[in-house]
Every structure is written in structure tokens, then in C-alpha cells.
Design a protein around this motif. Structure first.
Motif: not given
Length: 175
Positions: A84-101, A122-130
Motif C-alpha cells: 500500500r502506498l499513500e500520497l501526502v501533499g496538496v493536490g497529489y492524486r492517483a487514478q487507475s484506468k485499465g492498465r495505466v496508473l 487499485e485506488t480505493p481513494s485519491q490518495t491511496e494506491v494498492v
């Protein structure tokens, strides 16, 4: 022989391990993986256990390494691995679309990371990556590559960090 190599690898129910000479294949509910056994060690399978034995006395450390790799192989096809990864910072986001993060990490452009085969992101929220997969090395490598885009900095703690990582903060420079 090392202490780790002396312990047998327990094979749980639902996992099938086949040994063909120096080639080991494990099949389980999550998937199938194979590996080659190093020439300095031999592997024997009895009942629901796999034991690593030393062929020559010259390479004792390889027995422990092969035992750990076999354990990771059995665990991977049975349960799989996850980071699990966390994104910490203002405006830092992650979005999973198919085979591209798609990562937005404060640069002037978004980072499109192609996800390798055998790995699911997977991205359960905008600031989490699994990151999930059956190969422990591949899961860890993908997590390290994503973290390398913006590692956590010591002053504000902004960046991409592992969920269990503790970032040691520095005090700002005094006048």
C-alpha cells in the motif's frame, strides 16, 4: 547449513507443488508460478513439506535463499502479496484506468505509469494506491518505482510513501 534452510516449507491445502529436476512449479487458487533451483542445493518433497538440502559445502547461504524463495512462491500462489502506498501533499492524486496508473504529483504534467503484467493496481481513494500480485519481487519493484517519482521529503513530509513508512521530519533552518 543456515537456520532458515533447516526449516521445511509447509504446503497449505489447495496448493500443488511439482518438482521436475531443478525446476519447481506451484499452482494455487490465486495463480501459477515457476522457478529454477540453484545448482548448489537440492530440493525434496515429502507429504506436505518441501525441504532444501545442500549439495556442496561451499555455498551455505544459497540454501537459505532458495528456501525463502520457495516460501514466497508458495505464499504467492496461495494468498498473493500486497503493498500500500499513500500520497501526502496538496493536490497529489492517483487514478487507475485499465492498465495505466495516472499520478498527479505536483509536476507540470501528469505521470502515466504502465502497470506490468501479473500486477493489479487499485485506488480505493485519491490518495491511496494498492498494488497486488503473486510475485513478491514484482510487487515490491512496482511499489518502489511508483515511490521513486516523488519520494517523501524530510521537511514537510510530502511525497509518495509506503503505508507503514515513518518519515523522520527535520526542523526548519533558524535565522
Amino acid at each position: 547449513m543456515s537456520r532458515i534452510a533447516r526449516q521445511p516449507v509447509e504446503i497449505p491445502s489447495g496448493v500443488d507443488v511439482e518438482l521436475n529436476g531443478c525446476h519447481l512449479v506451484a499452482k494455487g487458487p490465486v495463480g501459477e508460478m515457476a522457478m529454477d533451483i540453484h545448482r548448489d542445493v537440492s530440493v525434496e518433497q515429502k507429504d506436505n513439506q518441501v525441504r532444501v538440502l545442500l549439495n556442496r559445502t561451499g555455498n551455505i547461504a544459497m540454501a537459505g535463499t532458495m528456501r525463502a524463495l520457495i516460501q514466497n512462491l508458495v505464499t504467492g500462489v496461495n494468498k498473493g502479496f500486497e503493498r500500500r502506498l499513500e500520497l501526502v501533499g496538496v493536490g497529489y492524486r492517483a487514478q487507475s484506468k485499465g492498465r495505466v496508473l495516472k499520478l498527479t504529483l505536483g509536476f507540470s504534467h501528469a505521470i502515466n505509469y504502465p502497470v506490468p503484467e501479473g500486477i493489479t493496481v487499485e485506488t480505493p481513494s485519491q490518495t491511496e494506491v494498492v498494488i497486488k500480485g503473486i510475485d513478491k519481487q514484482k510487487v515490491g519493484q512496482v511499489a518502489a518505482e511508483i515511490r521513486a517519482f516523488r519520494p517523501p521529503e524530510p521537511y514537510k513530509g510530502k511525497g509518495v510513501r509506503y503505508a507503514d513508512e515513518r518519515v523522520i521530519r527535520k526542523e526548519a533552518k533558524k535565522k
